[in-house]
Scaffold this active site. Structure first.
Site, PDB file in Angstrom:
ATOM      1  CD  GLU A  35      -2.626  -1.546   2.423  1.00 43.38           C
ATOM      2  OE1 GLU A  35      -2.553  -0.773   3.377  1.00 43.38           O
ATOM      3  OE2 GLU A  35      -3.231  -2.636   2.472  1.00 43.38           O
ATOM      4  CD  GLU A  66      -4.791  -4.410   4.697  1.00 40.72           C
ATOM      5  OE1 GLU A  66      -5.996  -4.678   4.545  1.00 40.72           O
ATOM      6  OE2 GLU A  66      -4.362  -3.249   4.797  1.00 40.72           O
ATOM      7  CG  PHE A  89       1.474   0.178  11.018  1.00 40.16           C
ATOM      8  CD1 PHE A  89       2.276   0.710  12.020  1.00 40.16           C
ATOM      9  CD2 PHE A  89       0.964   1.020  10.049  1.00 40.16           C
ATOM     10  CE1 PHE A  89       2.561   2.072  12.052  1.00 40.16           C
ATOM     11  CE2 PHE A  89       1.249   2.385  10.074  1.00 40.16           C
ATOM     12  CZ  PHE A  89       2.051   2.913  11.076  1.00 40.16           C
ATOM     13  CG  ASP A  91      -0.379  -3.419  14.750  1.00 43.41           C
ATOM     14  OD1 ASP A  91      -0.671  -3.345  15.943  1.00 43.41           O
ATOM     15  OD2 ASP A  91       0.703  -2.971  14.294  1.00 43.41           O
ATOM     16  CG  PHE A  92      -2.121  -3.059   8.891  1.00 46.24           C
ATOM     17  CD1 PHE A  92      -2.726  -2.668  10.076  1.00 46.24           C
ATOM     18  CD2 PHE A  92      -1.625  -2.074   8.061  1.00 46.24           C
ATOM     19  CE1 PHE A  92      -2.815  -1.315  10.428  1.00 46.24           C
ATOM     20  CE2 PHE A  92      -1.711  -0.734   8.392  1.00 46.24           C
ATOM     21  CZ  PHE A  92      -2.300  -0.357   9.577  1.00 46.24           C
ATOM     22  CG  MET A  94      -3.447  -9.381  13.586  1.00 48.51           C
ATOM     23  SD  MET A  94      -4.249  -8.887  15.110  1.00 48.51           S
ATOM     24  CE  MET A  94      -2.815  -8.313  16.033  1.00 48.51           C
ATOM     25  CG  HIS A 133      -1.511   1.834  13.511  1.00 49.21           C
ATOM     26  ND1 HIS A 133      -2.835   1.845  13.833  1.00 49.21           N
ATOM     27  CD2 HIS A 133      -1.463   2.176  12.198  1.00 49.21           C
ATOM     28  CE1 HIS A 133      -3.554   2.203  12.771  1.00 49.21           C
ATOM     29  NE2 HIS A 133      -2.753   2.404  11.767  1.00 49.21           N
TER      30      HIS A 133
HETATM   31  C1  LIG Z   1      -6.057  -2.590   7.646  1.00 49.69           C
HETATM   32  C2  LIG Z   1      -5.349  -1.321   7.412  1.00 49.69           C
HETATM   33  N1  LIG Z   1      -4.640  -1.167   6.285  1.00 49.69           N
HETATM   34  C3  LIG Z   1      -3.968  -0.010   6.042  1.00 49.69           C
HETATM   35  C4  LIG Z   1      -4.025   1.016   6.934  1.00 49.69           C
HETATM   36  C5  LIG Z   1      -3.258   2.322   6.687  1.00 49.69           C
HETATM   37  N2  LIG Z   1      -4.197   3.370   6.294  1.00 49.69           N
HETATM   38  C6  LIG Z   1      -4.715   4.210   7.208  1.00 49.69           C
HETATM   39  S1  LIG Z   1      -5.826   5.254   6.527  1.00 49.69           S
HETATM   40  C7  LIG Z   1      -5.606   4.585   5.002  1.00 49.69           C
HETATM   41  C8  LIG Z   1      -6.365   5.116   3.835  1.00 49.69           C
HETATM   42  C9  LIG Z   1      -7.838   4.996   4.020  1.00 49.69           C
HETATM   43  O1  LIG Z   1      -8.488   5.577   2.931  1.00 49.69           O
HETATM   44  P1  LIG Z   1     -10.029   5.895   2.980  1.00 49.69           P
HETATM   45  O2  LIG Z   1     -10.779   4.707   3.405  1.00 49.69           O
HETATM   46  O3  LIG Z   1     -10.389   6.500   1.674  1.00 49.69           O
HETATM   47  O4  LIG Z   1     -10.175   6.951   4.153  1.00 49.69           O
HETATM   48  P2  LIG Z   1      -9.639   8.446   4.227  1.00 49.69           P
HETATM   49  O5  LIG Z   1      -8.266   8.376   4.802  1.00 49.69           O
HETATM   50  O6  LIG Z   1      -9.669   9.001   2.881  1.00 49.69           O
HETATM   51  O7  LIG Z   1     -10.576   9.115   5.156  1.00 49.69           O
HETATM   52  C10 LIG Z   1      -4.672   3.569   5.031  1.00 49.69           C
HETATM   53  C11 LIG Z   1      -4.233   2.785   3.877  1.00 49.69           C
HETATM   54  C12 LIG Z   1      -4.771   0.820   8.107  1.00 49.69           C
HETATM   55  N3  LIG Z   1      -4.827   1.741   9.059  1.00 49.69           N
HETATM   56  N4  LIG Z   1      -5.443  -0.345   8.301  1.00 49.69           N
END
Ligand SMILES: Cc1ncc(C[n+]2csc(CCOP(=O)(O)OP(=O)(O)O)c2C)c(N)n1
Ligand SMILES: Cc1ncc(C[n+]2csc(CCOP(=O)(O)OP(=O)(O)O)c2C)c(N)n1
Ligand SMILES: [Mg+2]
Ligand SMILES: [Mg+2]
Lengths: 328, 326, 326, 328
Positions: A35, A66, A89, A91-92, A94, A133
């Site tokens: 990602e 994931e 991270f 944690d992910f 999982m 995280h």
């Molecule tokens: C399971 C998981 N994968 C990746 C992340 C890292 N991450 C945090 S926010 C995000 C983007 C989320 O995008 P969106 O759903 O469009 O929400 P926005 O940030 O635009 O509000 C990512 C990849 C995470 N926190 N949890």
């Protein structure tokens, strides 16, 4: 002409970045999926420039999916690539357990064919990112046949273990440490820095106590050992590969010193520290002069604010105190 | 000299008449499974679970008919027919199912763990939906290598409820991966009818991802061949993924031995009436069909003989193939 | 005696004029986040990550406007506005974000771990998509208890790629769960534009599950209220789930401090031009608006004072609330 | 009138089934969700009749969507139910890790509210279901704050632990054992059989060696102990709850006997066995007369054919041999 190898001060994240660049340069079957690894250059900036250099096929941004992300590693590894899967991270992971443990780790068992899959995951409470995280779940992966697991404590090993993993024909999980990302280390200036999988590093020799430490606790263990140098001779062993463990090196040290402290960022129950203490009790029973001691955070979730994070994670002091108890 | 089954079938016209070739492969699947089912009911039994795909042969055979060895499939817990359709040897499969050493996984894996990368079979799977991410990864791998091979990802209508399918549809659509998602809807999910499991229609599950959807009669092997062939062609030429739902019928319970108390006899009778093999046979010359049947019979008999005369796998196989190096 | 913000706003007409009420709540969200953003840039900073929803207020406020306290929502990593719209107190939220003891989670959780079951907020979440299964479970729980409460499950367009959304759509459709899946499409996913993440259209992702889909201008709070209100009504009366995509715009980077190098200034300017608060304000009496703004300002100032004057959480909070009993 | 409690010969699966029926009878907030638990009566037949009795709302068949299945437990527990989530095979928990560990186990930490969630998972290689339907990953869950984990070795505990878990206000994972399903045990005939969480069971007292065994290894450990009774006095401890461990009972026994064998169906590295050996080494250092011994399967995947399964899993003999080594 000196026989000493020149070193260069290098940040932990740079070691990882160099390993990725070098291995992708060396072998075009190596790809990186994850990602934001591509266009954005990675959540930690450590893959910056890779997509420009190697193209969007080989440095592939994935959606937030994931399970399929880990499947990209398993499936592409099965058809001829040597994929690196980035887990932003730990944690992910999982969300990826089935693909890594039920599928990837068993691929060779089912097929007889190798699966040259490397998984990189960022562990620990180094940032201030909270209970989802910051976890250290490395022990889960050490109980899995068919999977190798390594964990680096400095830029040299972060680089050299990753390069070895990419060339290795087995699924290998490389655990990187958030808390070290911006720390500097001396890294040998050599053409091709490989740290072999399965080989522990005796970071410091000593005769009174063995400290086995992993990841972020290694620098702290070394600091503790140095602080005690006038009173106590401490040997510090960094297993580096935590599955399979280099039991020979660890047990040789424990047999020599007769005392054991294990320090880790992970929680204590059923952990690598438990494994090391157990091995020592089983195999160095006669030599042990004092009970082994585990130095780990209390059995609580990881908080968000940094002062609380640091209050929870063992410090050099904590390790030093544990070392003393083995001599009390 | 023994002639291979392929040569024998070719001699009967299977390579020039695709319909005959498909009939032969379906019959091979059917007789393989019936034979192993007999073994299950024999005194010595089968040392592992058996999920029979009897009745569903047209989906596997139609889908794989035009694939190359270098094309890739992922299969399921109910995958004997996928394996055979992709070119697995029935003798080594039989050996695997009967726990014998020359089995594809040394006889220690059984029915749910047959994986033969050298013929593009990335595995049957004990995890429902487990093959879907792997198939997606394989398609990505083929794309990066600029091969014009494709992937067919088989899954059941029950498996369609696993989140990985949606993740895969999204990724495959975004990246235009060379993959066909092939849902083999056999109308039952484990121990229940599919109404407990499937909302809406599976072939329309691609709509939100701009993945074209197709539904086809999964008991009509020619129709399956055509529908999958078109999707494979699109995938091969950079047109991206397709999702196909093939409606068929599971003749037996969830596993061999399951009495399938969840359905009525009439339901079963009606379902079995759609037998894809009977249907395919109708269009063929009965004389040739009889010849084909004999060849198939010989092949299966010899596979069984091979398996039964091979050594039972002992504890020495337990530690094989965990790591390539330590 | 101090009058609560609700009473003050009611006195200004917020309870009789829903548009005014929504404006006030949006402004409260906006000013809360601007204030905490200032704190982030202050010398002492904020002891945790901050994902600002500035610009997206209309989605949260429109969606929650007609909810009861006993209705349930699940939020995301970017959820301050959801919390406030569902009735969280800004003082305890501010305390949480600034790491103070009276914070909703003792100041140890921060922005991504605010969860207040007593007002139906089952949590912001550090795991993208993590709230989706929980929301589904809550809807099941409400259904079993025969309550006529509903669930709104907020998620981003990036989160829509997580498999759990598809699993949830299927289950919710099969069981006619009282739930609205509300995708807040702010056009960016972490550090990139959404084109890397979203194939097709999210509001059509329910098609294959027979879940109705709706799209709405997420910067038009009245439109959001209407669209979600309709879906909520259907859910409340046994009509089952809906998926709604509300298009809005994320004004800032992924987290506070992120320079958002992935987009151009023009893009941002264009996006911000759709400011839902400016839009809502236009239809209101400027005199009343000024009064509302003052009330909001006081509320936020007092929340900040409360937080800053509360004790910083110390290590004693670490072990709280792990198990109810040992 | 005798003070002895009458017992009834009961199959392991019946113990579970009785617990479900009794708790659902007792409290209408208790619901059961899982794959085929309702209409089909469960993959093992142990939920047969429950849906007829309690209705399809409270005994709910789910699609094959494990992540959402665990979410059903977390979410419905958060709004007032007391859900029981059935995990058909423990291996499938790998698809639920996020919901259980990142969400459910942290719910109370985030909210301060209880989450009365019970998760039941069937572990082990008792059937002949192969490497993806036989794993023992219980150690993963023992390192998780906010989660309780129990594991039963007989019908009484299977019943009593489950009943306690359903009434408990914390997320509790109850691990059941495939290999015991059809075995018979004496179960006390009492109105309300509760086995408390957190309390180990000294199955047999002895003075020479302590055997700590879990799940399927408990009957084998008892058998081994009985076989050796003429020569060696063996104490057998079944922790029952493996997180948090009843360390007091375990360590008291080890301190008394001075010798420790730990037997489990799970693999050795970073396992409950490692934890127990570690605890013994740390806390009974002075009392230990011999190295602790772990009795576990070799570090390999689980095969499918039953003879191979049994060749891999420790038998009473294996445990007896280990006991002897501690006295050698
Ligand atoms: C399971 C998981 N994968 C990746 C992340 C890292 N991450 C945090 S926010 C995000 C983007 C989320 O995008 P969106 O759903 O469009 O929400 P926005 O940030 O635009 O509000 C990512 C990849 C995470 N926190 N949890
Ligand atoms: C992840 C996972 N969940 C549950 C199971 C148990 N299980 C095995 S087959 C099956 C039903 C699958 O239904 P479907 O996909 O329709 O395939 P079919 O059996 O009809 O061929 C289930 C629930 C499993 N093996 N893996
Ligand atoms: Mg089916
Ligand atoms: Mg977004």
């Amino acid at each position: 002409m000196s026989t000493e190898i020149a070193t260069k001060s290098t940040k932990y994240w740079q070691g990882i970045s160099q390993a990725l660049t070098e291995e992708m340069d060396r072998d075009e079957r190596v790809v990186l999926v994850g990602e934001d690894v591509g266009r954005a250059g990675g959540p930690y900036g450590l893959t910056r420039g890779l997509q420009d250099r190697f193209g969007a096929d080989r440095v592939r941004d994935t959606p937030i999916s994931e399970a399929v992300l880990m499947g990209l590693g398993v499936g592409s590894g099965a058809v001829g690539l040597r994929p690196i899967v980035e887990v932003m991270f730990f944690d992910f992971a999982m969300l990826m357990m089935d693909q890594l443990i039920n599928q990837g780790a068993k691929y060779r068992y089912f097929t007889g064919h190798p699966l040259p899959l490397t998984v990189r995951a960022m562990c620990g409470a180094g940032g201030h990112n909270g209970a989802q995280h910051s976890q250290n779940i490395e022990a889960w992966f050490c109980g899995v046949p068919g999977l190798k697991v390594a964990m680096s404590s400095n830029a040299r090993d972060a680089k050299g273990l990753l390069k070895s993993a990419v060339r290795d024909d087995d699924p290998t999980l490389i655990i990187e440490t958030q808390g070290l990302l911006r720390d500097r280390f001396d890294v040998p200036v050599v053409d091709d820095l490989l740290i072999p999988l399965g080989v522990a590093d005796v970071r410091r020799t000593g005769t009174d106590v063995t400290v086995v430490a992993t990841g972020r606790m290694v620098p702290r263990a070394v600091e503790a050992a140095e602080g005690l140098a006038d009173e106590i001779s401490v040997e510090v062993v960094d297993p580096r590969t935590i599955s399979p463990l280099d039991t020979a090196t660890i047990l040789e040290s424990v047999a020599k010193t007769g005392r054991l402290v294990v320090a880790q960022e992970a929680l204590s129950p059923c952990s690598v520290a438990a494994e090391v203490c157990s091995l020592a009790a089983e195999h160095c029973f006669a030599e042990l002069k004092a009970p082994p001691v585990r130095v780990t955070p209390d059995f609580t979730n990881v908080p968000t604010p940094l002062p609380l994070v640091e209050a929870r994670v063992p410090q050099a002091d904590t390790i030093a105190a544990a070392i003393r108890t083995t001599l009390a | 000299m023994v002639t291979s089954i392929d040569d024998q079938l070719d001699a009967l016209g299977a390579s020039t008449d695709p319909a005959l070739g498909r009939y032969a492969t379906m019959q091979l699947c059917r007789r393989f499974e019936e034979t192993v089912h007999d073994q299950f009911h024999s005194e010595q039994g089968v040392p592992g679970p058996l999920h029979l795909a009897i009745g569903q042969e047209a989906v596997a055979v139609g889908a794989c008919h035009d694939l190359r060895t270098t094309d890739v499939i992922t299969s399921t817990h109910r995958g004997h027919h996928h394996c055979i359709a992709k070119g697995a040897r029935t003798d080594r499969m039989m050996a695997e199912l009967l726990g014998r050493r020359p089995g594809y996984s040394h006889g220690r894996g059984g029915s749910m763990h047959i994986a033969i990368p050298e013929i593009g079979l990335l595995g049957t799977n004990g995890i429902v939906g487990g093959g879907i991410p792997i198939a997606t990864g394989a398609a990505y791998g083929l794309q990066v290598q600029k091969r014009d091979d494709v992937v067919i990802c088989f899954f059941g209508e029950g498996a369609a409820a696993e989140g990985v399918l949606a993740e895969a549809l999204n990724v495959a659509s975004l990246w235009k991966l060379p993959i066909v998602f092939l849902c083999e809807n056999n109308q039952y999910v484990e121990l229940a009818a599919q109404d407990l499991h499937v909302a809406g229609e599976i072939w329309r599950r691609g709509t939100g991802y701009a993945v074209p959807g197709v539904h086809v009669d999964g008991n009509d092997v020619d129709a399956v061949t055509a529908a999958v062939g078109e999707a494979v062609e699109r995938a091969r030429t950079g047109g991206g993924p397709t999702i196909i739902e093939a409606l068929t019928f599971r003749w037996f319970g969830h596993y061999a031995g399951d009495k399938a108390a969840f359905r009525t006899d009439e339901e079963v009778e009606l379902g079995r009436a759609g037998d894809p093999i009977v249907r395919a046979r109708k269009a063929l010359d009965p004389v040739v069909v009889a010849e084909v049947d004999r060849v198939v019979e010989d092949e299966i008999a010899s596979a069984l003989r091979f398996a039964l005369s091979s050594p039972v796998s002992g504890p020495d196989v337990l530690s094989l193939n965990h790591l390539a190096s330590v």
